[in-house]
Design an enzyme around this catalytic site. Sequence first.
Site, PDB file in Angstrom:
ATOM      1  N   THR A  45     -43.271 -36.596 -17.125  1.00 12.78           N
ATOM      2  CA  THR A  45     -42.875 -37.632 -18.081  1.00 12.78           C
ATOM      3  C   THR A  45     -43.204 -38.996 -17.487  1.00 12.78           C
ATOM      4  OG1 THR A  45     -41.085 -36.286 -18.931  1.00 12.78           O
ATOM      5  CG2 THR A  45     -40.815 -38.665 -19.154  1.00 12.78           C
ATOM      6  N   ARG A  99     -37.685 -28.415 -30.149  1.00 13.70           N
ATOM      7  CA  ARG A  99     -36.869 -28.812 -28.994  1.00 13.70           C
ATOM      8  C   ARG A  99     -37.084 -30.311 -28.707  1.00 13.70           C
ATOM      9  NH1 ARG A  99     -38.114 -31.271 -23.790  1.00 13.70           N
ATOM     10  NH2 ARG A  99     -36.527 -30.636 -22.320  1.00 13.70           N
ATOM     11  N   GLY A 111     -35.994 -33.421 -26.006  1.00  6.74           N
ATOM     12  CA  GLY A 111     -35.448 -33.560 -24.655  1.00  6.74           C
ATOM     13  C   GLY A 111     -34.793 -34.906 -24.394  1.00  6.74           C
ATOM     14  N   ASP A 112     -34.538 -35.147 -23.129  1.00  7.63           N
ATOM     15  CA  ASP A 112     -33.809 -36.349 -22.708  1.00  7.63           C
ATOM     16  C   ASP A 112     -34.531 -37.654 -23.043  1.00  7.63           C
ATOM     17  OD1 ASP A 112     -35.701 -35.381 -20.685  1.00  7.63           O
ATOM     18  OD2 ASP A 112     -35.067 -37.138 -19.550  1.00  7.63           O
ATOM     19  N   THR A 145     -37.265 -38.747 -15.237  1.00  9.19           N
ATOM     20  CA  THR A 145     -38.229 -37.664 -15.444  1.00  9.19           C
ATOM     21  C   THR A 145     -37.602 -36.384 -14.904  1.00  9.19           C
ATOM     22  OG1 THR A 145     -40.473 -36.877 -14.970  1.00  9.19           O
ATOM     23  CG2 THR A 145     -39.387 -38.101 -13.230  1.00  9.19           C
ATOM     24  N   GLY A 146     -38.051 -35.251 -15.411  1.00  8.85           N
ATOM     25  CA  GLY A 146     -37.520 -33.992 -14.883  1.00  8.85           C
ATOM     26  C   GLY A 146     -37.044 -33.079 -15.992  1.00  8.85           C
ATOM     27  N   GLY A 186     -35.211 -32.022 -18.828  1.00  3.96           N
ATOM     28  CA  GLY A 186     -34.483 -32.783 -19.829  1.00  3.96           C
ATOM     29  C   GLY A 186     -33.112 -32.231 -20.161  1.00  3.96           C
TER      30      GLY A 186
HETATM   31  N1  GLY Z   1     -37.978 -34.987 -19.156  1.00  2.00           N
HETATM   32  C1  GLY Z   1     -38.775 -34.545 -20.207  1.00  2.00           C
HETATM   33  C2  GLY Z   1     -38.215 -33.443 -20.956  1.00  2.00           C
HETATM   34  O1  GLY Z   1     -37.602 -32.550 -20.393  1.00  2.00           O
HETATM   35  O2  GLY Z   1     -38.362 -33.433 -22.150  1.00  2.00           O
END
Ligand code: GLY
Length: 256
Positions: A125, A153, A155-156, A176-177, A179
Amino acid sequence: TRMEDSGVFNAGKGACLTIDKKIEMDASIMDGRDISAGCVGMVKGISNPIKLARQVMERTDHVMIVSDGVNKLAKLSNTHIGRISPNQQSLNKYYDIKRNMKKRWKKNNDLSFMALDHNNRHLGTVGAVAIDKEGNVASGVSTGGKWLKMSGRIGDSAVIGGGFYADNKSGAACATGNGEYIMRLCMCKYACDQMQSNNALLSSNRSIAVLTKQFGKNTGGIITVDRKGRFGVAYNTHTMPVASITSKDEKVKIAS
Ligand code: GLY
């Protein structure tokens, strides 16, 4: 937009693919002056989701728009955007991961396939935090999400306080990582709350300590800037490329 266009990261042109071999991206932006924010999720076929996140923030009274609504917004707002579709490199990677994971599905017999692959690979990300000379902070983030995620889906990177946050009272953060883990911890809001009384580096370290304690290593990273303009970086992955620049710098400083 440059990082989205580079094809190097998991965003824009380089975005990972869903289980159905499609690109579905999330992106967000937040302005610390009035904590205004714009989030887009499940963005399909558009090269720069971050531009649309900005349109949501600046030109609508909404905070989050997803799926086909984002394409409609692009038209309504006359935002100049390119078109993208999965390239051969992403398709090769898709088949590679899928081959590897089929064996695991049989063993595990559940639907949590994407999490199984996430711990060691493909964290990509992109995001940025910034502060101006008046002390106004901002945060922006863009991602393809997770390889082989289910369609739909989110994410964060589309969730305020999860993958990003910005408030002039504390600072700005961007993550990043994995989510699902980052969202559950509201990690970027936590980092900003920390910056009310600590500097950016300590706040970043504390956020990643919480992430590691709860979910283990190889789960994520964070960049922050506090009210005094100090930058912070922390991650529990092997590497995380970071670059910084100030108004006095002539060149971007890159570290990892
Ligand atoms: N950090 C990006 C995701 O997991 O969507």
